[in-house]
Design a protein around this motif. Sequence first.
Motif, PDB file in Angstrom:
ATOM      1  N   GLY A 190       0.777  -1.228   0.000  1.00  0.00           N
ATOM      2  CA  GLY A 190       0.000   0.000   0.000  1.00  0.00           C
ATOM      3  C   GLY A 190       0.807   1.275   0.000  1.00  0.00           C
ATOM      4  O   GLY A 190       0.238   2.371  -0.044  1.00  0.00           O
ATOM      5  N   LYS A 191       2.138   1.194   0.052  1.00  0.00           N
ATOM      6  CA  LYS A 191       3.002   2.357   0.049  1.00  0.00           C
ATOM      7  C   LYS A 191       3.660   2.525  -1.323  1.00  0.00           C
ATOM      8  O   LYS A 191       4.152   1.549  -1.894  1.00  0.00           O
ATOM      9  CB  LYS A 191       4.107   2.209   1.101  1.00  0.00           C
ATOM     10  N   ARG A 192       3.641   3.756  -1.839  1.00  0.00           N
ATOM     11  CA  ARG A 192       4.340   4.020  -3.104  1.00  0.00           C
ATOM     12  C   ARG A 192       5.804   4.307  -2.805  1.00  0.00           C
ATOM     13  O   ARG A 192       6.131   5.220  -2.028  1.00  0.00           O
ATOM     14  CB  ARG A 192       3.721   5.195  -3.849  1.00  0.00           C
ATOM     15  N   ILE A 193       6.672   3.529  -3.413  1.00  0.00           N
ATOM     16  CA  ILE A 193       8.111   3.687  -3.211  1.00  0.00           C
ATOM     17  C   ILE A 193       8.739   4.153  -4.521  1.00  0.00           C
ATOM     18  O   ILE A 193       8.492   3.558  -5.578  1.00  0.00           O
ATOM     19  CB  ILE A 193       8.754   2.368  -2.753  1.00  0.00           C
ATOM     20  N   GLU A 194       9.528   5.223  -4.446  1.00  0.00           N
ATOM     21  CA  GLU A 194      10.172   5.788  -5.625  1.00  0.00           C
ATOM     22  C   GLU A 194      11.681   5.882  -5.414  1.00  0.00           C
ATOM     23  O   GLU A 194      12.134   6.204  -4.314  1.00  0.00           O
ATOM     24  CB  GLU A 194       9.634   7.196  -5.908  1.00  0.00           C
ATOM     25  N   ILE A 195      12.416   5.608  -6.476  1.00  0.00           N
ATOM     26  CA  ILE A 195      13.856   5.845  -6.498  1.00  0.00           C
ATOM     27  C   ILE A 195      14.112   6.946  -7.518  1.00  0.00           C
ATOM     28  O   ILE A 195      13.706   6.824  -8.678  1.00  0.00           O
ATOM     29  CB  ILE A 195      14.653   4.592  -6.888  1.00  0.00           C
ATOM     30  N   ALA A 196      14.739   8.023  -7.077  1.00  0.00           N
ATOM     31  CA  ALA A 196      15.019   9.150  -7.965  1.00  0.00           C
ATOM     32  C   ALA A 196      16.517   9.263  -8.208  1.00  0.00           C
ATOM     33  O   ALA A 196      17.331   8.869  -7.359  1.00  0.00           O
ATOM     34  CB  ALA A 196      14.493  10.449  -7.359  1.00  0.00           C
ATOM     35  N   GLY A 203      18.637  12.058   1.517  1.00  0.00           N
ATOM     36  CA  GLY A 203      17.335  12.685   1.692  1.00  0.00           C
ATOM     37  C   GLY A 203      17.113  13.761   0.641  1.00  0.00           C
ATOM     38  O   GLY A 203      17.978  14.031  -0.201  1.00  0.00           O
ATOM     39  N   ARG A 204      15.965  14.376   0.697  1.00  0.00           N
ATOM     40  CA  ARG A 204      15.617  15.378  -0.312  1.00  0.00           C
ATOM     41  C   ARG A 204      16.587  16.563  -0.293  1.00  0.00           C
ATOM     42  O   ARG A 204      16.938  17.102  -1.334  1.00  0.00           O
ATOM     43  CB  ARG A 204      14.176  15.853  -0.108  1.00  0.00           C
ATOM     44  N   GLN A 205      17.039  16.965   0.910  1.00  0.00           N
ATOM     45  CA  GLN A 205      17.965  18.092   0.975  1.00  0.00           C
ATOM     46  C   GLN A 205      19.321  17.724   0.393  1.00  0.00           C
ATOM     47  O   GLN A 205      19.945  18.521  -0.316  1.00  0.00           O
ATOM     48  CB  GLN A 205      18.131  18.582   2.418  1.00  0.00           C
ATOM     49  N   VAL A 214       9.142   7.257   0.253  1.00  0.00           N
ATOM     50  CA  VAL A 214       7.978   6.415   0.535  1.00  0.00           C
ATOM     51  C   VAL A 214       6.778   7.328   0.741  1.00  0.00           C
ATOM     52  O   VAL A 214       6.767   8.147   1.670  1.00  0.00           O
ATOM     53  CB  VAL A 214       8.203   5.543   1.782  1.00  0.00           C
ATOM     54  N   ASP A 215       5.825   7.225  -0.156  1.00  0.00           N
ATOM     55  CA  ASP A 215       4.672   8.130  -0.154  1.00  0.00           C
ATOM     56  C   ASP A 215       5.122   9.592  -0.096  1.00  0.00           C
ATOM     57  O   ASP A 215       4.536  10.423   0.606  1.00  0.00           O
ATOM     58  CB  ASP A 215       3.731   7.818   1.013  1.00  0.00           C
ATOM     59  N   GLY A 216       6.197   9.895  -0.816  1.00  0.00           N
ATOM     60  CA  GLY A 216       6.690  11.256  -0.933  1.00  0.00           C
ATOM     61  C   GLY A 216       7.627  11.707   0.166  1.00  0.00           C
ATOM     62  O   GLY A 216       8.216  12.787   0.069  1.00  0.00           O
ATOM     63  N   ALA A 217       7.798  10.910   1.216  1.00  0.00           N
ATOM     64  CA  ALA A 217       8.675  11.282   2.332  1.00  0.00           C
ATOM     65  C   ALA A 217      10.012  10.551   2.222  1.00  0.00           C
ATOM     66  O   ALA A 217      10.110   9.483   1.607  1.00  0.00           O
ATOM     67  CB  ALA A 217       8.004  10.950   3.658  1.00  0.00           C
ATOM     68  N   ASN A 218      11.041  11.126   2.841  1.00  0.00           N
ATOM     69  CA  ASN A 218      12.351  10.475   2.850  1.00  0.00           C
ATOM     70  C   ASN A 218      12.245   9.069   3.448  1.00  0.00           C
ATOM     71  O   ASN A 218      11.600   8.879   4.486  1.00  0.00           O
ATOM     72  CB  ASN A 218      13.350  11.281   3.686  1.00  0.00           C
ATOM     73  N   TYR A 219      12.881   8.111   2.821  1.00  0.00           N
ATOM     74  CA  TYR A 219      12.907   6.732   3.323  1.00  0.00           C
ATOM     75  C   TYR A 219      13.753   6.670   4.595  1.00  0.00           C
ATOM     76  O   TYR A 219      14.865   7.203   4.643  1.00  0.00           O
ATOM     77  CB  TYR A 219      13.502   5.818   2.253  1.00  0.00           C
ATOM     78  N   SER A 220      13.232   5.996   5.628  1.00  0.00           N
ATOM     79  CA  SER A 220      13.953   5.915   6.899  1.00  0.00           C
ATOM     80  C   SER A 220      14.208   4.479   7.350  1.00  0.00           C
ATOM     81  O   SER A 220      14.578   4.253   8.502  1.00  0.00           O
ATOM     82  CB  SER A 220      13.179   6.660   7.987  1.00  0.00           C
TER      83      SER A 220
END
Length: 265
Positions: A41-47, A68-70, A151-157
Amino acid sequence: MDTTHLAQDYLRFLETAGQASLESELESPSKLLIAADTHRGKRIEIAYAPFDFINGNARIVIVGITPGRQQMRNAIQECRRQLRAGCATAAALEAAKTHASFSGPMRQNLVDMLDAIGVARLLGLASTASLWAGDANLVHFTSALRYPVFVDGANYSGTPAMTGVPMLRDLLETALVEEMRTLPDALWVPLGPKVGEALTVMAEKTGVPREQILDGLPHPSGASAERVAYFLGRKPRALLSAKTNADRLDAAKSDLTAKMKKLGA
Protein backbone atom coordinates in the motif's frame (compact mmCIF):
# COMPACT_ATOMS: atom_id res chain seq x y z
CA MET A 1 19.20 -2.31 -12.03
CA ASP A 2 21.91 -1.13 -14.42
CA THR A 3 23.67 1.80 -12.74
CA THR A 4 26.43 2.04 -15.35
CA HIS A 5 24.64 4.45 -17.67
CA LEU A 6 22.37 6.22 -15.22
CA ALA A 7 24.58 9.29 -14.88
CA GLN A 8 24.91 9.94 -18.59
CA ASP A 9 21.17 9.45 -19.01
CA TYR A 10 20.29 12.14 -16.46
CA LEU A 11 23.15 14.65 -16.37
CA ARG A 12 22.13 16.35 -19.59
CA PHE A 13 18.77 17.13 -18.03
CA LEU A 14 20.42 18.48 -14.86
CA GLU A 15 22.61 20.78 -16.91
CA THR A 16 19.95 22.17 -19.25
CA ALA A 17 16.72 22.19 -17.23
CA GLY A 18 15.33 25.45 -15.92
CA GLN A 19 15.29 26.09 -12.17
CA ALA A 20 11.51 25.69 -12.01
CA SER A 21 11.77 22.27 -13.64
CA LEU A 22 14.43 21.19 -11.18
CA GLU A 23 12.37 22.36 -8.22
CA SER A 24 9.43 20.39 -9.55
CA GLU A 25 11.61 17.29 -9.90
CA LEU A 26 12.86 17.66 -6.33
CA GLU A 27 9.31 17.70 -5.02
CA SER A 28 7.89 15.00 -7.29
CA PRO A 29 10.42 13.19 -9.50
CA SER A 30 9.31 12.49 -13.06
CA LYS A 31 12.22 12.98 -15.46
CA LEU A 32 14.58 11.96 -12.64
CA LEU A 33 12.48 8.95 -11.62
CA ILE A 34 14.52 5.74 -11.90
CA ALA A 35 11.92 3.29 -10.66
CA ALA A 36 8.66 3.17 -8.73
CA ASP A 37 6.53 0.43 -7.20
CA THR A 38 3.89 -0.16 -4.58
CA HIS A 39 4.68 -2.30 -1.55
CA ARG A 40 1.94 -3.08 0.97
CA GLY A 41 0.00 0.00 0.00
CA LYS A 42 3.00 2.36 0.05
CA ARG A 43 4.34 4.02 -3.10
CA ILE A 44 8.11 3.69 -3.21
CA GLU A 45 10.17 5.79 -5.62
CA ILE A 46 13.86 5.85 -6.50
CA ALA A 47 15.02 9.15 -7.96
CA TYR A 48 18.29 10.01 -9.63
CA ALA A 49 20.75 12.37 -7.96
CA PRO A 50 24.48 12.60 -8.81
CA PHE A 51 25.91 10.30 -6.13
CA ASP A 52 27.79 8.05 -8.57
CA PHE A 53 31.37 8.99 -7.67
CA ILE A 54 33.43 6.30 -5.91
CA ASN A 55 36.74 7.23 -4.29
CA GLY A 56 38.77 4.18 -5.24
CA ASN A 57 41.62 5.17 -2.87
CA ALA A 58 39.45 5.29 0.25
CA ARG A 59 40.46 3.39 3.37
CA ILE A 60 37.20 4.08 5.18
CA VAL A 61 33.62 4.23 3.88
CA ILE A 62 30.89 6.03 5.81
CA VAL A 63 27.47 4.70 4.85
CA GLY A 64 24.11 6.39 5.45
CA ILE A 65 20.77 4.84 4.60
CA THR A 66 19.86 6.92 1.51
CA PRO A 67 20.23 10.56 0.45
CA GLY A 68 17.34 12.69 1.69
CA ARG A 69 15.62 15.38 -0.31
CA GLN A 70 17.97 18.09 0.97
CA GLN A 71 21.06 16.06 0.08
CA MET A 72 19.50 15.44 -3.32
CA ARG A 73 18.98 19.18 -3.77
CA ASN A 74 22.54 20.03 -2.71
CA ALA A 75 24.10 17.43 -4.99
CA ILE A 76 22.00 18.42 -8.00
CA GLN A 77 22.72 22.12 -7.61
CA GLU A 78 26.47 21.59 -7.24
CA CYS A 79 26.65 19.14 -10.15
CA ARG A 80 24.67 21.56 -12.32
CA ARG A 81 26.99 24.42 -11.35
CA GLN A 82 30.06 22.36 -12.22
CA LEU A 83 28.69 21.18 -15.56
CA ARG A 84 27.62 24.67 -16.58
CA ALA A 85 31.13 25.90 -15.73
CA GLY A 86 32.52 23.42 -18.26
CA CYS A 87 33.82 20.79 -15.84
CA ALA A 88 34.23 17.22 -17.00
CA THR A 89 31.51 14.79 -15.93
CA ALA A 90 33.78 12.88 -13.53
CA ALA A 91 34.88 16.08 -11.80
CA ALA A 92 31.29 17.33 -11.55
CA LEU A 93 30.15 14.05 -9.98
CA GLU A 94 33.00 14.11 -7.46
CA ALA A 95 32.25 17.72 -6.51
CA ALA A 96 28.54 16.97 -6.11
CA LYS A 97 29.23 13.99 -3.84
CA THR A 98 31.66 15.92 -1.65
CA HIS A 99 29.39 18.95 -1.40
CA ALA A 100 26.46 16.87 -0.13
CA SER A 101 28.38 14.71 2.39
CA PHE A 102 27.75 14.56 6.12
CA SER A 103 27.97 17.86 7.98
CA GLY A 104 26.82 19.64 11.13
CA PRO A 105 26.55 18.11 14.65
CA MET A 106 26.22 14.63 13.17
CA ARG A 107 29.78 14.89 11.87
CA GLN A 108 31.25 15.77 15.28
CA ASN A 109 29.44 12.89 17.01
CA LEU A 110 30.72 10.51 14.34
CA VAL A 111 34.29 11.80 14.65
CA ASP A 112 34.21 11.41 18.44
CA MET A 113 32.99 7.81 18.24
CA LEU A 114 35.39 6.78 15.49
CA ASP A 115 38.29 8.27 17.43
CA ALA A 116 37.11 6.55 20.62
CA ILE A 117 37.26 3.06 19.10
CA GLY A 118 40.66 3.64 17.48
CA VAL A 119 39.86 4.35 13.83
CA ALA A 120 42.10 7.44 13.73
CA ARG A 121 44.98 5.41 15.17
CA LEU A 122 44.46 2.64 12.62
CA LEU A 123 44.49 5.16 9.75
CA GLY A 124 47.51 7.00 11.13
CA LEU A 125 45.58 10.20 11.82
CA ALA A 126 45.51 12.54 14.80
CA SER A 127 41.71 12.52 14.50
CA THR A 128 39.17 11.33 11.96
CA ALA A 129 38.07 14.99 11.74
CA SER A 130 40.74 15.38 9.07
CA LEU A 131 38.72 13.07 6.80
CA TRP A 132 36.63 16.17 6.05
CA ALA A 133 39.74 18.28 5.45
CA GLY A 134 43.31 17.43 4.46
CA ASP A 135 42.79 13.66 4.50
CA ALA A 136 39.58 13.60 2.43
CA ASN A 137 41.35 11.32 -0.05
CA LEU A 138 41.08 8.51 2.53
CA VAL A 139 37.29 8.51 2.85
CA HIS A 140 34.36 7.58 0.66
CA PHE A 141 30.88 8.79 1.57
CA THR A 142 27.92 6.80 0.33
CA SER A 143 24.53 5.33 1.22
CA ALA A 144 23.27 1.77 1.35
CA LEU A 145 20.70 2.90 -1.23
CA ARG A 146 22.86 5.12 -3.44
CA TYR A 147 20.04 7.18 -4.92
CA PRO A 148 17.26 8.99 -3.02
CA VAL A 149 14.34 6.79 -2.01
CA PHE A 150 10.94 8.18 -1.05
CA VAL A 151 7.98 6.41 0.54
CA ASP A 152 4.67 8.13 -0.15
CA GLY A 153 6.69 11.26 -0.93
CA ALA A 154 8.68 11.28 2.33
CA ASN A 155 12.35 10.48 2.85
CA TYR A 156 12.91 6.73 3.32
CA SER A 157 13.95 5.92 6.90
CA GLY A 158 14.28 2.14 6.79
CA THR A 159 10.68 0.96 6.55
CA PRO A 160 9.83 -1.22 4.70
CA ALA A 161 13.08 -3.18 5.03
CA MET A 162 15.33 -2.52 2.06
CA THR A 163 16.21 -6.20 1.66
CA GLY A 164 12.51 -7.10 1.57
CA VAL A 165 11.45 -4.85 -1.32
CA PRO A 166 12.63 -6.27 -4.67
CA MET A 167 13.26 -2.83 -6.21
CA LEU A 168 15.34 -1.69 -3.23
CA ARG A 169 17.21 -4.97 -2.92
CA ASP A 170 18.05 -4.70 -6.62
CA LEU A 171 19.64 -1.30 -5.93
CA LEU A 172 21.64 -2.79 -3.06
CA GLU A 173 22.82 -5.67 -5.24
CA THR A 174 24.03 -3.35 -7.98
CA ALA A 175 25.19 0.00 -6.60
CA LEU A 176 26.24 -1.04 -3.08
CA VAL A 177 27.82 -4.26 -4.29
CA GLU A 178 29.75 -2.27 -6.92
CA GLU A 179 31.17 -0.03 -4.20
CA MET A 180 32.04 -2.91 -1.87
CA ARG A 181 33.83 -4.72 -4.66
CA THR A 182 35.71 -1.53 -5.54
CA LEU A 183 36.83 -1.07 -1.91
CA PRO A 184 37.21 -4.59 -0.46
CA ASP A 185 39.98 -3.61 1.99
CA ALA A 186 38.31 -0.50 3.43
CA LEU A 187 36.64 -0.10 6.81
CA TRP A 188 32.86 0.17 6.41
CA VAL A 189 31.02 2.33 8.94
CA PRO A 190 27.21 1.93 8.79
CA LEU A 191 25.13 4.72 10.31
CA GLY A 192 22.37 2.80 12.03
CA PRO A 193 21.45 -0.89 12.43
CA LYS A 194 19.46 -1.15 9.20
CA VAL A 195 22.46 0.00 7.20
CA GLY A 196 24.60 -2.46 9.14
CA GLU A 197 22.24 -5.28 8.20
CA ALA A 198 22.39 -4.33 4.53
CA LEU A 199 26.19 -4.21 4.56
CA THR A 200 26.39 -7.59 6.26
CA VAL A 201 24.10 -9.19 3.67
CA MET A 202 25.97 -7.64 0.75
CA ALA A 203 29.36 -8.55 2.28
CA GLU A 204 28.47 -12.19 1.67
CA LYS A 205 28.24 -11.40 -2.04
CA THR A 206 31.43 -9.35 -2.20
CA GLY A 207 33.82 -11.11 0.16
CA VAL A 208 34.33 -8.07 2.39
CA PRO A 209 35.44 -9.54 5.75
CA ARG A 210 32.91 -9.22 8.57
CA GLU A 211 35.42 -7.54 10.90
CA GLN A 212 35.78 -4.63 8.45
CA ILE A 213 32.13 -3.67 9.00
CA LEU A 214 32.12 -1.48 12.11
CA ASP A 215 28.45 -1.87 12.99
CA GLY A 216 27.06 -1.12 16.42
CA LEU A 217 27.87 2.58 16.72
CA PRO A 218 24.90 4.67 17.86
CA HIS A 219 23.54 6.75 15.01
CA PRO A 220 25.37 10.10 15.19
CA SER A 221 22.22 12.20 14.72
CA GLY A 222 20.92 14.48 17.45
CA ALA A 223 18.06 12.07 18.09
CA SER A 224 20.61 9.60 19.50
CA ALA A 225 22.42 12.14 21.69
CA GLU A 226 21.98 10.11 24.90
CA ARG A 227 23.20 6.89 23.28
CA VAL A 228 26.22 8.70 21.87
CA ALA A 229 26.97 10.27 25.26
CA TYR A 230 26.83 6.88 27.00
CA PHE A 231 28.92 5.21 24.30
CA LEU A 232 31.58 7.90 24.78
CA GLY A 233 31.47 7.66 28.58
CA ARG A 234 30.03 11.14 28.97
CA LYS A 235 26.83 10.02 30.72
CA PRO A 236 26.70 7.36 33.45
CA ARG A 237 24.39 4.38 33.24
CA ALA A 238 22.48 5.48 36.34
CA LEU A 239 21.29 8.64 34.61
CA LEU A 240 20.11 7.01 31.38
CA SER A 241 16.48 7.16 30.34
CA ALA A 242 14.46 4.03 29.64
CA LYS A 243 14.88 4.50 25.88
CA THR A 244 18.61 3.76 26.04
CA ASN A 245 19.67 0.11 26.24
CA ALA A 246 23.01 0.27 28.03
CA ASP A 247 23.66 -3.48 27.80
CA ARG A 248 23.29 -3.38 24.03
CA LEU A 249 25.65 -0.41 23.74
CA ASP A 250 28.20 -2.08 26.02
CA ALA A 251 28.10 -5.24 23.89
CA ALA A 252 28.46 -3.21 20.68
CA LYS A 253 31.43 -1.29 22.06
CA SER A 254 33.09 -4.51 23.19
CA ASP A 255 32.57 -6.05 19.76
CA LEU A 256 33.93 -2.97 18.00
CA THR A 257 36.96 -2.87 20.27
CA ALA A 258 37.68 -6.52 19.46
CA LYS A 259 37.35 -5.86 15.74
CA MET A 260 39.70 -2.89 15.88
CA LYS A 261 42.24 -4.91 17.85
CA LYS A 262 42.08 -7.66 15.23
CA LEU A 263 42.61 -5.05 12.52
CA GLY A 264 45.71 -3.74 14.29
CA ALA A 265 44.47 -0.57 15.96
